[in-house]
Design an enzyme around this catalytic site. Structure first.
Site, PDB file in Angstrom:
ATOM      1  N   LYS A 257       9.316  -5.563   0.742  1.00  0.00           N
ATOM      2  CA  LYS A 257      10.040  -6.809   0.989  1.00  0.00           C
ATOM      3  C   LYS A 257      10.414  -7.492  -0.315  1.00  0.00           C
ATOM      4  O   LYS A 257       9.613  -7.537  -1.255  1.00  0.00           O
ATOM      5  CB  LYS A 257       9.182  -7.765   1.834  1.00  0.00           C
ATOM      6  CG  LYS A 257       8.634  -7.148   3.101  1.00  0.00           C
ATOM      7  CD  LYS A 257       7.777  -8.134   3.877  1.00  0.00           C
ATOM      8  CE  LYS A 257       6.961  -7.431   4.926  1.00  0.00           C
ATOM      9  NZ  LYS A 257       5.827  -6.673   4.350  1.00  0.00           N
TER      10      LYS A 257
ATOM     11  N   ASP B  39       3.480  -0.719   5.584  1.00  0.00           N
ATOM     12  CA  ASP B  39       4.221  -1.931   5.259  1.00  0.00           C
ATOM     13  C   ASP B  39       3.593  -2.647   4.075  1.00  0.00           C
ATOM     14  O   ASP B  39       2.426  -3.045   4.126  1.00  0.00           O
ATOM     15  CB  ASP B  39       4.227  -2.866   6.477  1.00  0.00           C
ATOM     16  CG  ASP B  39       4.949  -4.170   6.201  1.00  0.00           C
ATOM     17  OD1 ASP B  39       6.139  -4.263   6.527  1.00  0.00           O
ATOM     18  OD2 ASP B  39       4.316  -5.111   5.656  1.00  0.00           O
TER      19      ASP B  39
END
Length: 265
Positions: free
Chosen positions: A73, A43
């Site tokens: 993101k 991530d």
């Protein structure tokens, strides 16, 4: 162990987060160590400014791309999630990410979603989702979304046991993912966590991670220490009901449906 997303893909329940891991050798080493240890979920985020190193480590691993689940993101200070996704892929040196999240709901929970959907439709991301969204914000997004969000990544641990938010996500078909499950290290010295760790013969970090997994969460502890990265993946035990109940009781949020007590946006 994996969890199923709304698009039918499966996300590993346990992964490595690289928040605050500097771009360069330290980040590359952390990701490489994790992949060697068996992690298959990594991530990152545009805001972390380490996508270059994450991509380099993934490409150097020799592991087939389809076996690695990669999240990045969208930094919502930009106005174009589609262009930002394309730029992320350039930095990563990869053709797609498995999951693309709106990092926080700055400016409201819905404005970025058409650009997120466009990025998914272009093949930049296999699935899209959100981070730091409350139950109210999830409901607002659901009203306008053509592609429903697959996941909500939030600050979650026994000390931030957001029961109502978890329940809202589950009801909406989302996976809830816990970032900073160790409280950025602050929870490791808690006496209750320490006692339970001693009782089960594990570390406090392993206990906190195991608790999250038993709650049905995806959990992404962050570490740049190779030994800790390996240790955090060794979650081959179960917590008993009494231990889980003791950990549940550490909650300081009142079981909130909010994503953050102190919003920075």
């Amino acid at each position: 162990m994996t969890l199923k997303l709304v698009n039918g893909a499966e996300i590993p329940a346990l992964g490595l987060g690289v928040w605050q891991t500097p771009d360069g050798a330290e980040c590359e080493r952390a990701v490489s160590t994790a992949l060697e240890a068996g992690y298959r979920l990594i991530d990152t985020a545009q805001d972390y400014r380490n996508e270059v190193s994450v991509g380099k480590a993934i490409r150097a691993s020799g592991i087939p791309r389809e076996e690695i689940f990669l999240t990045t993101k969208f930094r919502p200070v930009s106005d174009d999630p589609y262009a930002a996704a394309e730029q992320s892929l350039e930095r990563l040196g990869l053709d797609y990410v498995d999951l693309y999240l709106v990092h926080w709901p700055q400016g409201g929970p819905t404005w970025a979603w058409p650009g997120m959907e466009k990025a998914a439709q272009a093949g930049f991301a296999k699935a899209i989702g959100v981070s730091n969204f409350s139950a109210t914000e999830l409901a607002e997004l659901a009203k306008v979304a053509e592609l429903q969000p697959a996941l909500n990544q939030v600050y979650f641990s026994p000390f931030a046991y957001r029961r109502a938010l978890l329940e809202a996500g589950t009801a909406a078909g989302l996976v809830t993912q816990a970032y900073s499950p160790l409280g950025t290290g602050n929870h490791l010295t808690d006496p209750t966590v320490g006692r339970i760790a001693t009782e089960v013969g594990k570390t406090p970090a392993q206990v906190l991670i195991r608790w999250g997994l038993q709650k049905g969460l995806s959990v992404i502890p962050k570490s740049a220490n190779p030994d800790r990265i390996r240790e955090n993946f060794a979650i081959d035990f179960e917590l008993g009901d009494a231990a889980v109940a003791e950990l549940d009781a550490l909650d300081r949020t009142g079981g909130t449906a909010e994503s953050n007590e102190h919003k920075w946006w």
